[in-house]
Scaffold this motif. Structure first.
Motif, mmCIF file in Angstrom:
data_model
loop_
_atom_site.group_PDB
_atom_site.id
_atom_site.type_symbol
_atom_site.label_atom_id
_atom_site.label_comp_id
_atom_site.label_asym_id
_atom_site.label_seq_id
_atom_site.Cartn_x
_atom_site.Cartn_y
_atom_site.Cartn_z
ATOM 1 N N TRP A 5 39.588 67.216 49.859
ATOM 2 C CA TRP A 5 41.022 66.967 49.752
ATOM 3 C C TRP A 5 41.734 67.656 50.895
ATOM 4 C CZ3 TRP A 5 38.675 68.630 44.969
ATOM 5 C CH2 TRP A 5 38.551 67.609 44.023
ATOM 6 N N ILE A 6 42.586 66.928 51.597
ATOM 7 C CA ILE A 6 43.446 67.518 52.618
ATOM 8 C C ILE A 6 44.782 67.748 51.927
ATOM 9 C CG2 ILE A 6 44.361 67.309 54.950
ATOM 10 C CD1 ILE A 6 42.269 65.096 55.441
ATOM 11 N N VAL A 7 45.030 68.995 51.556
ATOM 12 C CA VAL A 7 46.121 69.328 50.640
ATOM 13 C C VAL A 7 47.347 69.835 51.395
ATOM 14 C CG1 VAL A 7 46.802 70.751 48.671
ATOM 15 C CG2 VAL A 7 44.452 69.903 48.840
ATOM 16 N N SER A 8 48.458 69.162 51.207
ATOM 17 C CA SER A 8 49.721 69.591 51.800
ATOM 18 C C SER A 8 50.339 70.669 50.926
ATOM 19 C CB SER A 8 50.677 68.401 51.900
ATOM 20 O OG SER A 8 50.091 67.329 52.619
ATOM 21 N N SER A 9 50.610 71.833 51.530
ATOM 22 C CA SER A 9 51.151 72.943 50.747
ATOM 23 C C SER A 9 52.668 73.006 50.779
ATOM 24 C CB SER A 9 50.580 74.275 51.254
ATOM 25 O OG SER A 9 50.985 74.523 52.585
ATOM 26 N N GLY A 10 53.325 72.062 51.473
ATOM 27 C CA GLY A 10 54.774 72.065 51.514
ATOM 28 C C GLY A 10 55.315 73.195 52.378
ATOM 29 N N GLN A 16 57.378 74.041 45.373
ATOM 30 C CA GLN A 16 57.448 72.804 46.151
ATOM 31 C C GLN A 16 56.116 72.079 46.229
ATOM 32 O OE1 GLN A 16 60.476 71.823 47.055
ATOM 33 N NE2 GLN A 16 61.210 73.720 46.138
ATOM 34 N N LEU A 17 55.067 72.634 45.626
ATOM 35 C CA LEU A 17 53.782 71.945 45.582
ATOM 36 C C LEU A 17 53.852 70.768 44.622
ATOM 37 C CD1 LEU A 17 51.157 74.835 45.367
ATOM 38 C CD2 LEU A 17 51.325 73.152 47.189
ATOM 39 N N THR A 18 53.189 69.678 44.960
ATOM 40 C CA THR A 18 53.133 68.552 44.042
ATOM 41 C C THR A 18 52.075 68.806 42.973
ATOM 42 O OG1 THR A 18 51.423 67.344 45.255
ATOM 43 C CG2 THR A 18 53.714 66.993 45.953
#
Length: 253
Positions: A5-10, A16-18
């Motif tokens: 998983w390429i996880v966007s941390s915001g 603010q994490l999904t």
């Protein structure tokens, strides 16, 4: 076989994490990423195998994540949104070239432009352009061409990586280009450390920022208003910035 998983941390706040990002982090056996972003996620990555990396090691980090995903669930952490100046492109390129059977999923997140915009009011609203002033991976000549084209469009422009110790003059060059196409009174929003400790937001004019840009650093995001952008005022006090979307041309309110 695991999943990568390429996880966007915001922008940095856990709030603010999904939910999808939180689930990926919780499911992962291995967490890998830049130490700066991992520090912000500390409560979520305890008791995990954590591999910390530094700036400039993006290719090595991508290869390590893809290699580990052969038999582990791996969460590659990247700030903001993975697909906007994040790790998604280099990870996918590495997977494409060297690990073609890897199961990869990109988890989106809140990028700096929209995070900063929320602190300023509504400076983007409709069409806008994002540009990075970092010339580490993009030649300055190309950035300069894009700046000229962007400001000719008349829409707001969000500037990432506006200034650092290694490139303190790029912002001044960008402002000079903006002044060719924008009024000196054009609203500009500057947000530092958005959704992180030490957050600050400033509303200034393009001319005043051109005279003194000391309030800007590498942790800042700039939004330079478009042709219709105005300050949001309350009894003469500036509360933020608004770029009308165009409702005033269709409705009476």
């Amino acid at each position: 076989m695991g999943t990568l998983w390429i996880v966007s941390s915001g922008p940095g706040s856990l709030q603010q994490l999904t939910p999808a990002a939180i689930k990926a982090i919780a499911t992962a056996d291995v967490i890998i990423g830049n130490a700066f972003y991992l520090e912000m996620l500390e409560p979520l990555i305890r008791n995990k195998q954590v591999i910390r990396s530094s700036m400039g090691k993006e290719v090595d980090r991508a290869k390590e994540a893809a290699r580990l995903a052969a038999d582990h669930n791996v969460a590659m952490i990247t700030g903001g949104d993975a697909g906007v100046y994040g790790m998604a492109s280099i990870v996918l390129e590495v997977v494409e070239h060297e690990f073609p059977n890897t199961d990869v999923e990109v988890i989106p997140g809140v990028t700096a432009a929209t995070a900063a915009a929320s602190r300023l009011g509504s400076p983007l609203s409709g069409d806008y352009v994002t540009l990075s002033l970092s010339d580490l991976l993009t030649p300055w000549e190309m950035i300069e061409k894009r700046l000229n084209l962007a400001f000719q469009m008349g829409v707001p422009v969000a500037l990432y990586n506006p200034k650092s110790r290694g490139r303190p003059l790029n912002l001044g060059k960008a402002i000079n280009i903006a002044m060719q196409y924008r009024s000196p009174e054009t609203p500009v929003g500057v947000v530092k450390n958005v959704f992180r400790d030490g957050e600050e937001a400033f509303c200034v004019t393009l001319a005043s920022l051109g005279e003194n840009d000391e309030l800007v650093d590498m942790h800042s995001i700039l939004i330079i208003g478009g042709e219709e952008t105005r300050f949001w005022e309350d009894n003469g006090d500036v509360k933020g910035i608004i770029t009308p979307r165009g409702y005033h041309r269709k409705y009476v309110y």
